[in-house]
Design an enzyme around this catalytic site. Structure first.
Site, PDB file in Angstrom:
ATOM      1  N   ASP A   1       0.819  -1.230   0.000  1.00 29.54           N
ATOM      2  CA  ASP A   1       0.000   0.000   0.000  1.00 29.54           C
ATOM      3  C   ASP A   1       0.843   1.265   0.000  1.00 29.54           C
ATOM      4  OD1 ASP A   1       0.652  -0.341   2.738  1.00 29.54           O
ATOM      5  OD2 ASP A   1      -1.333   0.289   3.454  1.00 29.54           O
TER       6      ASP A   1
ATOM      7  N   GLY B   1      -3.380  -7.463  13.905  1.00 24.43           N
ATOM      8  CA  GLY B   1      -3.176  -7.276  12.474  1.00 24.43           C
ATOM      9  C   GLY B   1      -4.471  -7.327  11.670  1.00 24.43           C
TER      10      GLY B   1
ATOM     11  N   SER C   1      -6.685  -4.937  12.062  1.00 19.92           N
ATOM     12  CA  SER C   1      -7.032  -3.537  11.914  1.00 19.92           C
ATOM     13  C   SER C   1      -8.152  -3.050  12.825  1.00 19.92           C
ATOM     14  CB  SER C   1      -7.453  -3.321  10.461  1.00 19.92           C
ATOM     15  OG  SER C   1      -6.743  -2.265  10.002  1.00 19.92           O
ATOM     16  N   SER C   2      -8.004  -3.360  14.093  1.00 19.83           N
ATOM     17  CA  SER C   2      -8.962  -2.809  15.052  1.00 19.83           C
ATOM     18  C   SER C   2      -8.827  -1.290  15.116  1.00 19.83           C
ATOM     19  CB  SER C   2      -8.747  -3.422  16.443  1.00 19.83           C
ATOM     20  OG  SER C   2      -7.523  -2.996  17.000  1.00 19.83           O
ATOM     21  N   SER C   3      -7.632  -0.778  14.862  1.00 23.69           N
ATOM     22  CA  SER C   3      -7.443   0.675  14.959  1.00 23.69           C
ATOM     23  C   SER C   3      -8.234   1.385  13.860  1.00 23.69           C
ATOM     24  CB  SER C   3      -5.957   1.042  14.897  1.00 23.69           C
ATOM     25  OG  SER C   3      -5.372   0.620  13.688  1.00 23.69           O
TER      26      SER C   3
ATOM     27  N   GLU D   1      -4.671   8.692  12.075  1.00 22.63           N
ATOM     28  CA  GLU D   1      -3.712   7.731  12.641  1.00 22.63           C
ATOM     29  C   GLU D   1      -2.274   8.196  12.407  1.00 22.63           C
ATOM     30  OE1 GLU D   1      -4.843   3.671  12.507  1.00 22.63           O
ATOM     31  OE2 GLU D   1      -2.827   2.921  12.950  1.00 22.63           O
TER      32      GLU D   1
ATOM     33  N   ASP E   1      -5.991  -0.158   5.507  1.00 25.54           N
ATOM     34  CA  ASP E   1      -6.918  -0.571   6.566  1.00 25.54           C
ATOM     35  C   ASP E   1      -8.188   0.276   6.544  1.00 25.54           C
ATOM     36  OD1 ASP E   1      -4.682  -1.997   7.142  1.00 25.54           O
ATOM     37  OD2 ASP E   1      -4.283  -1.076   9.086  1.00 25.54           O
TER      38      ASP E   1
HETATM   39  P1  ADP Z   1      -4.526  -3.476  14.898  1.00 27.48           P
HETATM   40  O1  ADP Z   1      -5.030  -2.300  14.160  1.00 27.48           O
HETATM   41  O2  ADP Z   1      -3.814  -4.459  14.034  1.00 27.48           O
HETATM   42  O3  ADP Z   1      -5.551  -4.150  15.737  1.00 27.48           O
HETATM   43  P2  ADP Z   1      -3.009  -1.430  16.214  1.00 27.48           P
HETATM   44  O4  ADP Z   1      -1.839  -1.476  17.129  1.00 27.48           O
HETATM   45  O5  ADP Z   1      -2.885  -0.651  14.978  1.00 27.48           O
HETATM   46  O6  ADP Z   1      -3.404  -2.956  15.910  1.00 27.48           O
HETATM   47  O7  ADP Z   1      -4.264  -0.863  16.987  1.00 27.48           O
HETATM   48  C1  ADP Z   1      -4.636  -1.399  18.242  1.00 27.48           C
HETATM   49  C2  ADP Z   1      -4.978  -0.256  19.180  1.00 27.48           C
HETATM   50  O8  ADP Z   1      -6.180   0.397  18.739  1.00 27.48           O
HETATM   51  C3  ADP Z   1      -5.289  -0.749  20.575  1.00 27.48           C
HETATM   52  O9  ADP Z   1      -4.114  -0.886  21.347  1.00 27.48           O
HETATM   53  C4  ADP Z   1      -6.179   0.396  21.093  1.00 27.48           C
HETATM   54  O10 ADP Z   1      -5.403   1.493  21.493  1.00 27.48           O
HETATM   55  C5  ADP Z   1      -6.948   0.819  19.843  1.00 27.48           C
HETATM   56  N1  ADP Z   1      -8.252   0.127  19.774  1.00 27.48           N
HETATM   57  C6  ADP Z   1      -8.703  -0.624  18.760  1.00 27.48           C
HETATM   58  N2  ADP Z   1      -9.950  -1.093  19.016  1.00 27.48           N
HETATM   59  C7  ADP Z   1     -10.301  -0.629  20.218  1.00 27.48           C
HETATM   60  C8  ADP Z   1     -11.458  -0.762  21.051  1.00 27.48           C
HETATM   61  N3  ADP Z   1     -12.503  -1.497  20.688  1.00 27.48           N
HETATM   62  N4  ADP Z   1     -11.466  -0.120  22.244  1.00 27.48           N
HETATM   63  C9  ADP Z   1     -10.406   0.625  22.607  1.00 27.48           C
HETATM   64  N5  ADP Z   1      -9.289   0.768  21.884  1.00 27.48           N
HETATM   65  C10 ADP Z   1      -9.222   0.172  20.700  1.00 27.48           C
HETATM   66 MG    MG Z   2      -3.885  -0.837  13.146  1.00 29.48          MG
END
Ligand code: ADP
Ligand code: MG
Length: 384
Positions: free
Chosen positions: A41, A128, A130-132, A164, A176
């Site tokens: 990307d 990985g 993409s929760s962020s 971000e 993402d």
């Molecule tokens: P990924 O995107 O692969 O999951 P990242 O390190 O980029 O990993 O993002 C994870 C971070 O995003 C977590 O440590 C937290 O700070 C934030 N985050 C994501 N989802 C949540 C949630 N549901 N509640 C609170 N924080 C969250």
């Molecule tokens: Mg992320």
């Protein structure tokens, strides 16, 4: 869907407990898995990406003042801020993903409304998937719905990426956020990162996608990610292009000698990986088993030997996956260094595949993996 109703009930209950009221707005945004295209990307190449059923919800209720108060069920934490003074939260860093989105939206001239919200995610954090981005994109969707304005999905993705990059301070590409915002139910997306266009790709019936989370500690991911980006930039500079996307494989093989060997390895991986995206999209549409197997194996080997983003648990996992019933192909997902891997599995064998991978991986390294069969979900939106 009973489980969705159950989830909704639980979130509403938490909302009532924290904010003594009912939410009036429900929004969601999905996590994603890349089916092909590691690190392409930020080199403006192609990615084949899948928005998945694991998603992040915000249940919200607008406020009449300018404050945003959020409770996340995943971390059991609350944080609030005023839309008139948005500063990073050094204690509760998770809240910066939300604050960042508020900040970039306001900077772009959008009118924001304060709200109380409860966050609940089924995207595993920091694996990985993409929760962020899911958190950023669902936040933007809440502001959009409360503000009564509409963002097109590409612009929304770019603004969330900016949040971000600039506010959280993570130098991620747009993959993402793009997947989370622009996903279409039932389809993978073939994304061209040069012009941010995409086209839907329907997997042939009978192909299941299974994510295997290795549950091993992810180390180095941040610092090595920055080094890989720097290597690619250096390669592009020496080859006289803005991004590696401009170089075809044939041209690269001719000119690889112009590069220091370490940089050449990185560039080779990216240039070949981007081509594999187009090839895999075709293979998945036509159920071409031989091509699925070959392309995923080449991607995994390249990630290990050329891009060097592999760790021993990934080798263990890929073996467990490829020896399991129904396996057609397996490779890394996300940025590498642990986290998740992804397999293409005969749909009828998905259950047997999952059981076999669990057993084989646990027997080898005494860690229980998390296995998620996934289907293509819709992009960010409101829940009715
Ligand atoms: P990924 O995107 O692969 O999951 P990242 O390190 O980029 O990993 O993002 C994870 C971070 O995003 C977590 O440590 C937290 O700070 C934030 N985050 C994501 N989802 C949540 C949630 N549901 N509640 C609170 N924080 C969250
Ligand atoms: Mg992320």
């Amino acid at each position: 869907m009973n489980s969705q109703r159950h989830r909704r009930g639980q979130v509403a209950e938490v909302f009532r407990h924290r904010f003594h009221d009912r939410p009036t707005l429900w929004c969601r945004a999905p996590g994603r898995v890349d089916l092909m295209g590691s690190h392409t990307d930020y080199n403006l190449g192609y990615v084949l990406t899948l928005p998945i059923g694991c998603d992040t919800w915000i249940a919200a209720r607008p406020r009449t003042d300018r404050s945003v108060r959020l409770y996340t069920m995943n971390l059991g934490a609350e944080s609030g801020f005023s839309l008139d003074r948005i500063a990073p939260d050094s204690q509760q860093r998770w809240n910066n993903y939300v604050r960042g989105v508020a900040q970039v939206l306001q900077a772009d001239g959008f009118k924001l409304t304060g709200f109380d919200g409860v966050i609940h995610s089924t995207v595993p954090l920091s694996s990985g998937l993409s929760s962020s981005a899911a958190l950023e994109c669902v936040t933007a969707t809440v502001f959009e719905a409360l503000g009564g304005w509409k963002l097109d999905s590409v612009r929304k993705a770019v603004l969330c990426q900016r949040a971000e990059n600039q506010f959280v301070g993570v130098n991620c590409g747009v993959l993402d956020q793009y997947t989370s915002c622009a996903g279409q139910e039932g389809c993978a997306l073939l994304l061209d990162c040069r012009d941010l266009s995409s086209r839907p790709v329907k997997l042939a019936p009978g192909i299941g996608v299974v994510i295997c989370d290795m549950r091993s500690k992810r180390e180095l991911a941040g610092s090595e990610y920055g080094r890989r980006r720097a290597d690619c930039k250096e390669g592009a500079r020496r080859l006289g292009v803005k991004a590696l996307r401009e170089i075809s494989p044939a041209e690269f093989y001719r000119r690889a000698g112009e590069l220091p060997s370490g940089v050449a390895k990185r560039c080779q991986f990216i240039i070949e990986e981007s081509e594999r995206v187009l090839d895999l999209a075709a293979a998945l549409q036509h159920f071409d088993r031989a091509a699925i197997r070959r392309l995923t194996a080449e991607s995994f080997d390249g990630a290990r030997d050329l891009y060097e983003i592999s760790v021993p648990a990934m080798q263990t996992m890929v073996q467990a996956m490829m020896q399991a019933p129904g396996a057609m192909g397996a490779r890394q997902a996300g940025a590498g260094f642990g986290g998740c891997m992804v397999a293409f599995v005969e749909e009828a064998q998905v259950k047997n595949f999952a059981a076999a991978v669990r057993e084989a991986y646990f027997t080898s390294i005494r860690i229980k993996p998390e296995i998620y069969p996934v289907a293509a979900a819709a992009g960010a939106g409101t829940i009715t």
